[in-house]
Each structure stands twice: as structure tokens, then as C-alpha cells.
Design an enzyme around this catalytic site. Structure first.
Site, mmCIF file in Angstrom:
data_model
loop_
_atom_site.group_PDB
_atom_site.id
_atom_site.type_symbol
_atom_site.label_atom_id
_atom_site.label_comp_id
_atom_site.label_asym_id
_atom_site.label_seq_id
_atom_site.Cartn_x
_atom_site.Cartn_y
_atom_site.Cartn_z
ATOM 1 C CG HIS A 23 20.625 0.306 -36.783
ATOM 2 N ND1 HIS A 23 20.355 1.644 -36.975
ATOM 3 C CD2 HIS A 23 20.101 -0.352 -37.852
ATOM 4 C CE1 HIS A 23 19.687 1.793 -38.098
ATOM 5 N NE2 HIS A 23 19.534 0.598 -38.668
ATOM 6 C CG ASP B 54 18.291 3.378 -41.508
ATOM 7 O OD1 ASP B 54 17.978 2.809 -42.556
ATOM 8 O OD2 ASP B 54 18.098 2.864 -40.402
#
Length: 431
Positions: A271, A322
């Protein structure tokens, strides 16, 4: 048993960063032993159309797939979504996890992913008691083998419920007793996987986040984890994470990781959405990889990370799906570019080659599957024959330049996926 030569002929293929015609591949034991360009097919060759290297999903939580399409009406933010995720994790058994993961990994394979990094922390039973034989980890390994996808199992250290806080009841199955017990279990798991004959599975490591381990734990991991093992961590996904780290340690998460020797070319920051200029500098100087997950970051309202600044500073880029709001490497790559256009209000933030590289080379580097690869994206002698065949004549791709396919193609345009020389046609291909 001697490996048998197999030959494939591609009408067009990506080699050394450019598309070339008439590419003939000699594959031995699942690896490319020869890549010849500008040649005609020979009798017995397996014919292929437009072929590109297989994409790498460098960040996956397989069980999050159960939340797709079930949380939007609730609104809220990441922290509210997390409570729903905990309830889903509590229901998993080794048997149900294997079945779920096989479906998820098969969806990845059919979309064009040939390798996945599974950021895995559901280790124990719901009360926190260990399974007798790495049951949850082997469930994932068996699921990947059945789906025919390469798996880097990123076994995750998760010891705290927040900075200085014990694990909550909903987190007990994630945690080992302490960092040394996690390391003992990690080494035992590596021995088990090494002796299991699961050739598509490798073992990496992950630190869930600076919220989930102590400063002492970081130092132990840096000192005692083997130096050739890739290490991943969620980093600065939320401003609240940064603030908790600053309040407790006087440093950002990146600064804390750097101070304890964890930033290096083997490190991947997942991220990396809310970074300071100094964070960007540290990650770039370390040659770390940044795993962006654009569809998840958009779905959870996380924000848009400074991807071009990180690339300019010297970090690498990779992609992940994810929580699997979408499983589509082409979607992740297009959003990697388009989200930055929204930030900067201009077009062409990344070159097409940079997008191809993030989807392939960057992911392999992140998962430790091919070492530090600096060459342009393409089919390479000595590497596994992991590739994707894509249809250039669909309603989405027709008329597009091949080099710009990351911006226009989608998973439905994939007509074959090859992993270690094993060719699979998606169930939806041709329909």
C-alpha cells in the site's frame, strides 16, 4: 527421469520490452531454454497467439474474497470493514480454506496471474491453539497446486492487536506466543514445504504491520530471518496507523522499519499510501518494492499512494489484488495509471513499459521468484515459462497498440495461462 523438450510458437510475443513476430520457445522442465525470434513454426509446436509474461499478484488475502459485494451497503471506512473481515476469518477451517483458496487461485489463473504472494496470518484455530501439522498453510499450498498457480506463501508475524495492545479475541488465531515462537514455526514450515514435493510453492515472510509487532520484534526478525527470504509488510495504509506509530515511537512506520534494518531490496511495502517525503526517500534508497493494490485501495477509500514519486526515488513497483474486490491484473495496472491521472490532472504518468514491468518483473522481484531483475519485461531464457495468451480482437482490444494493452485489456480477454509450461484455457475462453 530426463526432462522432455517441448516447443511453443507464438505469433507475437513480448521479448526484451517489445512485441516481436514469430517467437519459438524451447521449454525444458517448465523453463525456457531457448527463445528464438522471427522464425516459423515447426511440426509438433504448440501454437499460441499473442503471448506476454505471466502477471504476478504480489499481495493476496484469499479469504477476503468472501466479502466481495457484501459490504458496500454498510458504508463506513477501513476500520468498520475490518470487523466484518474478522467475522469471516473466524469461520475458516483447513478444509473450507482449501476449497475457498482453490476457487480464488483459479480465478487468478484464469485472469492472467501466474504467481501469487499470499499474505497469510490465519494460522491457528479460533481459540489460538496451533493445528497439529501446519494445516492452514498446507491448505493454501494444496489449493495453489490444484489451481496450477505459483505460490509464494508469506507467513505473517502478527502478535499485537495494536501498538502496545494484546491480541483481541477476534485476532487470537492470527498470533503466535511471541516472535521466537513465530520464527520456530516459520522454520518448521519451511522444512515441511521443502520435503513435500510442492514444486510451485516457496516460503516468504511478512510482518503484518507496525501495529501488530513491537519494536523489539522488528529487531529480532531483521536479525534472525534468513537473509534471502522476501519480507513484506502493510505500511501506512491508514493515517491512523501513522499517528499511532508517531505517538508511540516518534517515527513513521517507514522510519521505524528503517531504524531496525528491515528496509532493503528484499523488502516490500504494501500500500504505502500515506508517506512523508522522507519515507519516500528511505524506500527508494533501500531499493524496496512497493506493492500497490489500486482496486482495494479505492474500494476501502484508503487513498492514492505516491507511486510515481516512489519509482523516481529508486523503489520498484508491483501490483496486488489484496481483498479481491476484483481479480484482474489488467484492471490493477490501468488503475495504477488512472488514479495518478486524477492526482496530477494530466495523462501519461507511467509509460506502457513501466506498467508491464510493474505487473511482471516487479512482482517476481517482490516475491523472490527471480532475484533482482532489471531487464525489460518479456520472455527470458532461464526463467519458468509462465505466460499469458491474450486475444487482440475482442471488443476491448481490437485496434489497440499491443504495448498499451494494460490500459485496455481485461481478464475476459485472456485465452490461455501457462505456468511452468502447463497450458490452461480459462473456463470462459471462447464463450
Amino acid at each position: 527421469m530426463t526432462a522432455v523438450d517441448r516447443f511453443y510458437h507464438c505469433e507475437l510475443a513480448l521479448v526484451d520490452g517489445v512485441f516481436v513476430e514469430g517467437v519459438r520457445l524451447r521449454v525444458v522442465g517448465g523453463e525456457m531454454a531457448e527463445v528464438a525470434v522471427g522464425v516459423s513454426p515447426q511440426p509438433g509446436d504448440t501454437p499460441l497467439g499473442v503471448v506476454v509474461p505471466g502477471f504476478v499478484n504480489a499481495h493476496s488475502h484469499a479469504f477476503h474474497r468472501e466479502l466481495r459485494g457484501r459490504t458496500h451497503a454498510d458504508g463506513g471506512d477501513f476500520w468498520q470493514w475490518r470487523h466484518r473481515m474478522y467475522r469471516t476469518a473466524a469461520l475458516l477451517t483447513p478444509e473450507s480454506y482449501r476449497d475457498l483458496a482453490e476457487r480464488v487461485f483459479t480465478e487468478m489463473r484464469d485472469a492472467g496471474y501466474t504467481a501469487v504472494g499470499e499474505f497469510h496470518y490465519v494460522h491457528h484455530d479460533p481459540q489460538g491453539a496451533p493445528y497439529p501439522g501446519h494445516d492452514m498453510e498446507l491448505a493454501l499450498a494444496d489449493a495453489a497446486a490444484s489451481a496450477g498457480i505459483r505460490l509464494a506463501l508469506l507467513d505473517t508475524c502478527y502478535l499485537q492487536g495494536g501498538v502496545g495492545q494484546p491480541l483481541g479475541a477476534e485476532q487470537r488465531r492470527f498470533g503466535d506466543a511471541n516472535v521466537h515462537r513465530w520464527l520456530e514455526r516459520w522454520h518448521a514450515l519451511r522444512d515441511t514445504l521443502t520435503g513435500s514435493g510442492r514444486g510451485l510453492v516457496t516460503l516468504g515472510a511478512a510482518i503484518h504491520s507496525v501495529r501488530a509487532v513491537s519494536r523489539h520484534d522488528l529487531a529480532v526478525i531483521a536479525d534472525e530471518l534468513p537473509a534471502d527470504v522476501p519480507v513484506h509488510a502493510h505500511v501506512s495504509e491508514q493515517p491512523a496507523e501513522n499517528q499511532a506509530c508517531l505517538d508511540s515511537y516518534g517515527q513513521t512506520p517507514v522510519g521505524l522499519l528503517s531504524a531496525h534494518g528491515l528496509l532493503s531490496p528484499r523488502f516490500s511495502a504494501v500500500h504505502a499510501t500515506h508517506l512523508t517525503p522522507d519515507d519516500i526517500r528511505l524506500l527508494g534508497e533501500a531499493g524496496a518494492t512497493i506493492v500497490m493494490c489500486p482496486t482495494t485501495e479505492a474500494d476501502l477509500g484508503d487513498g492514492i499512494g505516491p507511486a510515481p514519486e516512489l519509482l523516481a526515488a529508486g523503489a520498484g513497483l508491483a501490483i496486488g489484488s489484496d481483498q479481491h474486490v476484483a481479480i484482474d491484473p489488467w484492471e490493477e495496472l490501468s488503475r495504477l495509471e488512472l488514479d495518478q491521472r486524477l492526482r496530477f490532472q494530466r495523462r501519461g504518468i507511467f509509460t506502457p513499459e513501466a506498467l508491464w514491468k510493474a505487473g511482471t518483473v516487479g512482482g517476481h522481484r517482490s516475491l523472490g521468484l527471480s532475484g533482482v531483475r532489471q531487464q525489460p519485461p518479456g520472455l527470458v531464457v532461464g526463467e519458468p515459462f509462465d505466460a499469458v495468451e491474450i486475444d487482440p480482437t475482442t471488443s476491448r482490444t481490437r485496434g489497440a497498440q499491443l504495448r498499451q494493452f494494460p490500459l485496455v485489456a481485461r481478464s475476459a480477454d485472456v485465452t490461455a495461462t501457462i505456468v511452468g509450461g502447463r497450458l490452461t484455457r480459462p473456463r470462459t475462453a471462447g464463450t
